[in-house]
Design a protein around this motif. Structure first.
Motif, short mmCIF file in Angstrom:
data_model
loop_
_atom_site.label_atom_id
_atom_site.label_comp_id
_atom_site.label_asym_id
_atom_site.label_seq_id
_atom_site.Cartn_x
_atom_site.Cartn_y
_atom_site.Cartn_z
N ALA A 70 -1.98 7.80 -0.90
CA ALA A 70 -2.44 7.72 -2.30
C ALA A 70 -2.33 9.05 -3.04
O ALA A 70 -2.55 9.10 -4.25
CB ALA A 70 -3.90 7.24 -2.33
N GLU A 71 -1.98 10.13 -2.32
CA GLU A 71 -1.97 11.44 -2.95
C GLU A 71 -1.06 11.49 -4.18
O GLU A 71 -1.42 12.05 -5.21
CB GLU A 71 -1.53 12.51 -1.95
CG GLU A 71 -1.55 13.92 -2.54
CD GLU A 71 -1.13 14.98 -1.54
OE1 GLU A 71 -1.10 16.16 -1.90
OE2 GLU A 71 -0.82 14.59 -0.38
N HIS A 72 0.13 10.87 -4.07
CA HIS A 72 1.05 10.92 -5.21
C HIS A 72 0.51 10.13 -6.40
O HIS A 72 0.82 10.43 -7.55
CB HIS A 72 2.43 10.40 -4.81
CG HIS A 72 2.51 8.92 -4.63
ND1 HIS A 72 2.03 8.28 -3.50
CD2 HIS A 72 2.99 7.93 -5.45
CE1 HIS A 72 2.23 6.97 -3.64
NE2 HIS A 72 2.80 6.75 -4.80
N LEU A 73 -0.36 9.12 -6.13
CA LEU A 73 -0.98 8.37 -7.23
C LEU A 73 -1.94 9.25 -8.02
O LEU A 73 -1.99 9.20 -9.25
CB LEU A 73 -1.72 7.14 -6.69
CG LEU A 73 -0.86 6.06 -6.03
CD1 LEU A 73 -1.74 4.96 -5.47
CD2 LEU A 73 0.12 5.47 -7.05
N PHE A 74 -2.72 10.06 -7.30
CA PHE A 74 -3.64 10.97 -7.96
C PHE A 74 -2.86 11.99 -8.79
O PHE A 74 -3.26 12.36 -9.91
CB PHE A 74 -4.51 11.70 -6.94
CG PHE A 74 -5.46 10.80 -6.20
CD1 PHE A 74 -6.18 9.81 -6.85
CD2 PHE A 74 -5.64 10.93 -4.83
CE1 PHE A 74 -7.05 8.97 -6.17
CE2 PHE A 74 -6.52 10.11 -4.14
CZ PHE A 74 -7.23 9.13 -4.81
N LEU A 75 -1.73 12.47 -8.23
CA LEU A 75 -0.91 13.43 -8.97
C LEU A 75 -0.33 12.81 -10.23
O LEU A 75 -0.30 13.44 -11.29
CB LEU A 75 0.22 13.94 -8.06
CG LEU A 75 -0.20 14.78 -6.85
CD1 LEU A 75 1.01 15.07 -5.97
CD2 LEU A 75 -0.85 16.08 -7.29
N MET A 76 0.12 11.56 -10.10
CA MET A 76 0.66 10.87 -11.27
C MET A 76 -0.42 10.66 -12.33
O MET A 76 -0.19 10.82 -13.53
CB MET A 76 1.24 9.53 -10.84
CG MET A 76 2.57 9.63 -10.13
SD MET A 76 3.89 10.23 -11.24
CE MET A 76 4.01 8.85 -12.37
#
Length: 307
Positions: free
Chosen positions: A68-74
């Motif tokens: 989910a890390e890339h979702l938070f970054l997005m």
């Protein structure tokens, strides 16, 4: 499982407590607990185990958060864009670069860029190579700058310059009497290696193999600019790129061309799924000009020194 539930999960993992997580998120403790219970029910497995009154995330929870890390970054990128629009600014550009380039190139490049783009906001993120590529791939950054980036099918690479690798050594070293440095010359000397596993290191290792000299660095650092600082302190010799070597006056360090010749590519990295905005194209143009000017200066100084 929705993004809000993932955010709550991350907060509980970080704080090991639903109470502390609730305070961080501005929610009630029951709301946090109910969100976790609802997520567990929909997923069909536990996200936490209670050990000595502390909530310990299960391996499954850790895997979920990693993905989910890339979702938070997005999400952060979207919120940043929204804030720019609300403020009525003329534009913004988000840049990611490795540590070497954040020191040797980005300050001069951003200065040159802003002289002709007043009112534009620039955000610079400094990361290791893999993270720079991830940021550009996911849209967190509009453009990335890196040396010898790994190819990815989702990314385009625009070569900006070909850099020679040089040998950096203490100003007190007898290597300064040479015209160039070979693996034979530095065999048995303490050596630094920057960026384990990188393509650059593989090229250097191949050069040592051609000279039939073992490549056995005694100190491993992540970035080449860090290696140059270590060289100044007398830690050992290092093979680094000429741009990094020239980024600041290293009074206690000297460099000479490295032979056999090793060359690397400095490139701008962009997503091939999104059209480049005008500001990105302009930044790349200024980057090419800045690098060209710097390399001409390096070549001039080398000629004056007779190397």
């Amino acid at each position: 499982m929705n993004l809000r539930q993932l955010e709550i999960l991350a907060a509980v993992v970080r704080t090991h407590s639903t109470i502390a997580a609730a305070q961080d998120l501005g929610m009630s403790q029951p709301a946090v607990s109910n969100s976790i219970k609802s997520a567990e029910a929909s997923l069909g497995f536990l996200l936490f185990e209670r050990v000595n009154n502390r909530l310990i995330p299960t391996p499954e929870a850790q895997v979920l958060l990693a993905d989910a890390e890339h979702l938070f970054l997005m999400r952060d990128a979207v919120m940043q864009t929204a804030s720019y629009l609300k403020a009525g600014r003329k534009g913004s550009i988000r840049v990611a670069a490795t540590a070497e380039l954040s020191e040797s190139l980005m300050p001069q490049l951003i200065s040159r860029f802003l002289q002709n783009h007043l009112g534009v906001d620039v955000s610079l993120e400094t990361h290791r190579l893999d993270t720079v590529l991830n940021y550009v791939e996911t849209g967190v950054s509009d453009i990335g700058f890196a040396m010898e980036p790994y190819p990815r099918p989702t990314l385009d690479q625009t070569p900006l310059a070909t850099l020679d690798m040089v040998c950096a050594f203490s100003a007190k070293s007898e290597l300064g009497r040479l015209q160039f440095v070979t693996p034979v010359d530095i065999d048995q000397m303490p050596m630094l290696k920057a960026g384990s596993g990188s393509r650059i290191n593989k090229l250097i290792e191949e050069a040592f193999q051609k000279s039939r000299v073992a490549f056995n660095p005694s100190v491993d650092v992540r970035f080449m600019n860090v290696a140059s600082y270590c060289v100044e302190q007398g830690v050992g010799v290092a093979i680094i790129d000429e741009l990094t070597a020239s980024c600041r006056p290293h009074t206690a360090m000297r460099t000479l061309p490295f032979r056999p010749r090793v060359q690397i590519t400095l490139a701008a990295v962009s997503s091939n799924s999104r059209p480049q905005q005008r500001l990105v194209k302009s930044l790349v143009k200024y980057a090419r000009e800045e690098i060209s000017q710097r390399l001409r200066q390096v070549s001039k100084e080398r000629s004056l020194k007779g190397t």
